[in-house]
Design an enzyme around this catalytic site. Structure first.
Site, short mmCIF file in Angstrom:
data_model
loop_
_atom_site.label_atom_id
_atom_site.label_comp_id
_atom_site.label_asym_id
_atom_site.label_seq_id
_atom_site.Cartn_x
_atom_site.Cartn_y
_atom_site.Cartn_z
N LYS A 32 0.87 -1.27 0.13
CA LYS A 32 0.10 0.00 -0.04
C LYS A 32 0.86 1.23 0.07
O LYS A 32 1.72 1.21 0.94
CB LYS A 32 -1.06 0.08 1.23
CG LYS A 32 -2.11 0.61 1.05
CD LYS A 32 -2.91 0.20 2.23
CE LYS A 32 -4.40 0.63 2.12
NZ LYS A 32 -5.17 0.75 3.40
C1 E4P Z 1 -8.50 1.46 3.37
O1 E4P Z 1 -7.75 1.00 2.86
C2 E4P Z 1 -8.09 2.44 4.55
O2 E4P Z 1 -7.37 1.80 5.59
C3 E4P Z 1 -9.62 2.74 5.25
O3 E4P Z 1 -10.54 2.48 4.67
C4 E4P Z 1 -9.46 4.14 5.92
O4 E4P Z 1 -10.67 4.24 6.64
P1 E4P Z 1 -11.17 5.61 7.60
O5 E4P Z 1 -11.12 6.76 6.87
O6 E4P Z 1 -12.21 5.01 8.22
O7 E4P Z 1 -9.96 5.70 8.35
#
Ligand code: E4P
Length: 218
Positions: A83
């Site tokens: 990521k």
């Molecule tokens: C996805 O890859 C992210 O880790 C996640 O959906 C972020 O979510 P949030 O905005 O609730 O922290």
């Protein structure tokens, strides 16, 4: 549409996996920090539970550091997807990792131009964050529709992961606009099969069944 769980909690991943419909996992530094465990060990455990892609995020801000981190992270398991944030440095790292055959998930995507460029760099996945856009009165799902339109225009194979999901309607809208994947927190996954009419229906069937049994037992 594939279902990923957005968490680093082993307990939640095990429970969601037992439902039989889980396709992968996304983590991030915030989610891993909540578990208060060694992140490498935690990711290894996650990869042993789920038979699918598991996103692990780099924390370097420069391409060279991102690539070095990615090389270490992919050693954890063949499930690992790297990521990377949607920045210029992230683009450079994506290009390099793609040429090495490493799968990437370009995260913190808040615009269609970011989504188009990361696809050009070879991203396997792009993660538009719908909840965080909704939080600032921008329409998160409109971004997903726009990315879908652009990707379809050019036959782009980068898969769209709808991220930052906060409730079941986000999940449904992701499916309506044709996203490839929704990554969903456990508290939302739990709500997806719940319906008061299903529960009331089961109760009525059970009550009537008991009444019949009583008559037959007399
Ligand atoms: C996805 O890859 C992210 O880790 C996640 O959906 C972020 O979510 P949030 O905005 O609730 O922290």
């Amino acid at each position: 549409m594939k279902l990923f769980i957005d968490t680093a909690s082993l307990e939640d991943i095990k429970t969601a996996n037992s439902f039989g419909v889980l396709d992968g996992v996304t983590t991030n530094p915030t989610l891993l920090s909540r578990e208060q465990a060694d992140p490498v060990a935690q990711l290894k455990n996650i990869c042993q539970i789920v038979n699918g892609p598991v996103s692990a995020e780099v924390t370097s801000l420069e391409a060279r550091g991102m690539v070095a981190e990615a090389k270490r992270l992919v050693k954890i398991s063949p499930n690992i997807v790297i990521k990377i944030p949607c920045t210029v440095e992230g683009l450079k790292a994506t290009k390099g990792l793609t040429s090495l055959g490493v799968r990437t998930n370009l995260t913190l995507c808040f615009s269609s131009s970011q989504a188009l460029l990361v696809a050009k760099a070879g991203a396997t996945y792009v993660s538009p964050f719908v909840g965080r856009l909704d939080d600032i009165s921008a329409e998160g799902m409109a971004l997903v529709s726009d990315i879908k339109l652009i990707y379809d225009n050019y036959g782009i194979s980068t898969q769209i992961i709808v991220a930052s999901i906060r409730h079941p309607i986000h999940f449904l809208e992701a499916a309506r606009v044709g996203a490839d994947i929704a990554t969903v927190p456990f508290y939302v996954i739990e709500k997806l099969m719940r319906h008061p009419l299903t529960e009331a229906g089961i109760k009525k069937f059970m009550d009537d069944w008991k009444k019949l049994k009583k008559i037959l037992d007399k």
